[in-house]
Design an enzyme around this catalytic site. Structure first.
Site, short mmCIF file in Angstrom:
data_model
loop_
_atom_site.label_atom_id
_atom_site.label_comp_id
_atom_site.label_asym_id
_atom_site.label_seq_id
_atom_site.Cartn_x
_atom_site.Cartn_y
_atom_site.Cartn_z
CE LYS A 196 13.01 -0.50 35.81
NZ LYS A 196 12.35 -1.73 36.29
N GLY A 245 5.65 0.93 29.38
CA GLY A 245 6.02 0.89 27.98
C GLY A 245 7.39 1.46 27.69
CD GLU A 304 5.89 -3.18 34.50
OE1 GLU A 304 5.71 -2.01 34.91
OE2 GLU A 304 5.98 -3.46 33.30
NE ARG A 346 -1.43 -3.11 30.88
CZ ARG A 346 -0.55 -3.82 30.21
NH1 ARG A 346 -0.93 -4.93 29.60
NH2 ARG A 346 0.72 -3.46 30.15
#
Length: 450
Positions: A158, A164, A288, A292
């Site tokens: 990662k 995304g 994660e 937002r």
């Protein structure tokens, strides 16, 4: 009090934010690129300003132009939506510098949670379960291979600053890790300006379940229960629902509390989402935190009756949350299907001219859209053109309504993923609620269809 907001975004989320602002009596300022001059959200706003050509770096990611527009239009606040600057601490700091409220968490918290390595450390300190993996960035592929021997394959490679699905890859052996390390690091550097990589153990047959949070500036944090987001392709969600058909009430309670503890431990404010991977035994692990509003927030709104955008604005105004956790409950079942302008067989984007856009209207049907009939879908942006949200008293009711609505939706002129959505919701595993993050890969990938 906030009386005028600039929406630093485009498409369906801009339209959705404008709608709530109108209900609250707040004036809105839209920004648009040359490619979006005829977009529905531009017409909806009280004011709209052209900020540049279609390329995002010259328009929706042009900090100077957006800040200049916000200043000249005399707004009190900026709502970033999702994507673009929504999780960018530097942009939030620019807003803070000129006295414009950024509708979201502080830039410090955003920076911390935007770096996946730092986020893992913060969650570990808060006693939130994390996936076994590395604590720091790995400088070389050779070092990654040595560490992988201790973690054990399969492993998720990662990007620390990724999102995304960019910079992320499953690797099954040393050779795959060697090949993937440099290419993913370069891609992450290109997209995020940070090529730092780390490793996590891949959780087999995992489900992706996330908890929606609201946190005010007075130390109050509540969760609005969970969303099931396991149906994904290329690490991008395709269909989401609330509540999850899989987890038990006991796990729901534990996950909700873990997410609230996580938010309190870092001084989080505004709306946010803690994402978890859940294994076959319902053990859950921090994946994660999205600092937002999420694309899939409508399913939570539908089962709780809470307007999350309205609450974001209330929190930015300094108001306390209207409820304690024990006051909150949910009713019914909601499913969101993301409609993409893409070939359902290859998953490749399918831009072009929409000759007809007709989605059935009715009770318990909600449409959030970026397009209309006689509209040009350009190749410059994400191919998601609409979100179709349906609600039923039971999951079976919601599935039935979604099926009926999709079958009677007419989008002519471009290819869409509606045939794929119909296949998914008619699949035995989906109907039973037994889906994992590899569901589409296993049953509907282009390779499987050959």
């Amino acid at each position: 009090m906030i009386s005028k907001i600039l929406i630093a975004n485009r498409g369906e989320i801009a339209a959705r934010i404008i709608r709530t602002c109108k209900e609250m009596g707040i004036q809105t300022v839209a920004i648009y690129s040359e490619a979006d001059k005829d977009a529905p959200y531009v017409e909806m706003a009280d004011e709209a300003y052209l900020i540049g050509p279609p390329q995002v770096k010259e328009s929706y990611l042009n900090v100077d132009k957006i800040i200049e527009t916000a200043t000249e239009s005399n707004v009190d606040a900026i709502h970033p939506g999702y994507g673009f600057f929504s999780e960018n601490g530097k942009f939030a700091k620019e807003c803070e510098k000129i006295g414009i409220r950024f509708i979201g968490p502080t830039s410090h918290v955003m920076d911390m949670m935007g770096n996946k390595i730092e986020a893992r450390k913060a969650m570990k300190a808060a006693n939130v379960p994390i996936v076994p993996g590395t604590e720091d960035a790995i400088p070389t592929a050779e070092e990654a291979v040595e560490i992988a021997k201790h973690i054990g394959y399969p492993i998720m490679l990662k990007a620390s600053a990724g999102g995304g699905g960019i910079g992320m890859q499953v690797v099954n052996n040393d050779e795959e890790l060697q090949k993937a390390f440099q290419s993913n690091a370069k891609r992450a550097e290109m997209f995020f300006g940070d090529g730092s990589m780390f490793l996590e153990k891949k959780i087999e047959q995992a489900r992706h379940v996330e908890i929606q949070l609201l946190a005010d500036r007075h130390g109050n944090v509540v969760h609005l229960f969970e969303r099931e987001c396991s149906i994904q392709r290329r690490n991008q969600k395709v269909l989401e629902e609330a509540p999850s058909p899989y987890i038990s009430d006991e796990t729901r309670l534990k996950m909700g509390q873990a997410a609230v503890d996580a938010a309190k431990s870092i001084g989080y404010t505004n709306a946010g989402t803690v994402e978890f991977l859940v294994d076959r035994e319902e053990n859950f692990y921090f994946l994660e935190m999205n600092t937002r509003i999420q694309v899939e927030h409508p399913v939570t709104e539908e089962i709780t009756g809470i307007d999350i955008v309205k609450e974001q604005i209330n929190i930015a105004n300094g108001k306390e949350l209207a409820w304690k956790q024990e006051d909150l409950s949910y009713n019914g079942h909601a499913i969101e299907a993301r409609i993409y302008a893409e070939d359902p067989k290859t998953f490749f984007p399918s831009p072009g001219h929409i000759k007809e856009f007709d989605v059935p209207k009715g009770r318990n049907i909600r449409l959030e859209t970026a397009v209309k009939s006689n509209y040009q879908v350009t190749p410059f942006y994400d191919p998601m053109i609409s979100k179709l949200i349906v609600t039923g008293q039971t999951r079976e009711d919601a599935i039935s309504l979604l099926k009926e609505t999709l079958e009677h939706t007419s989008i002519k002129g471009i290819k869409t993923n509606i045939p794929l959505l119909l296949e998914i919701i008619n699949h035995e595993q989906f109907l039973s609620g037994n889906t994992t993050t590899t569901f589409i890969e296993e049953h509907f990938s282009p390779i499987k269809k050959k």
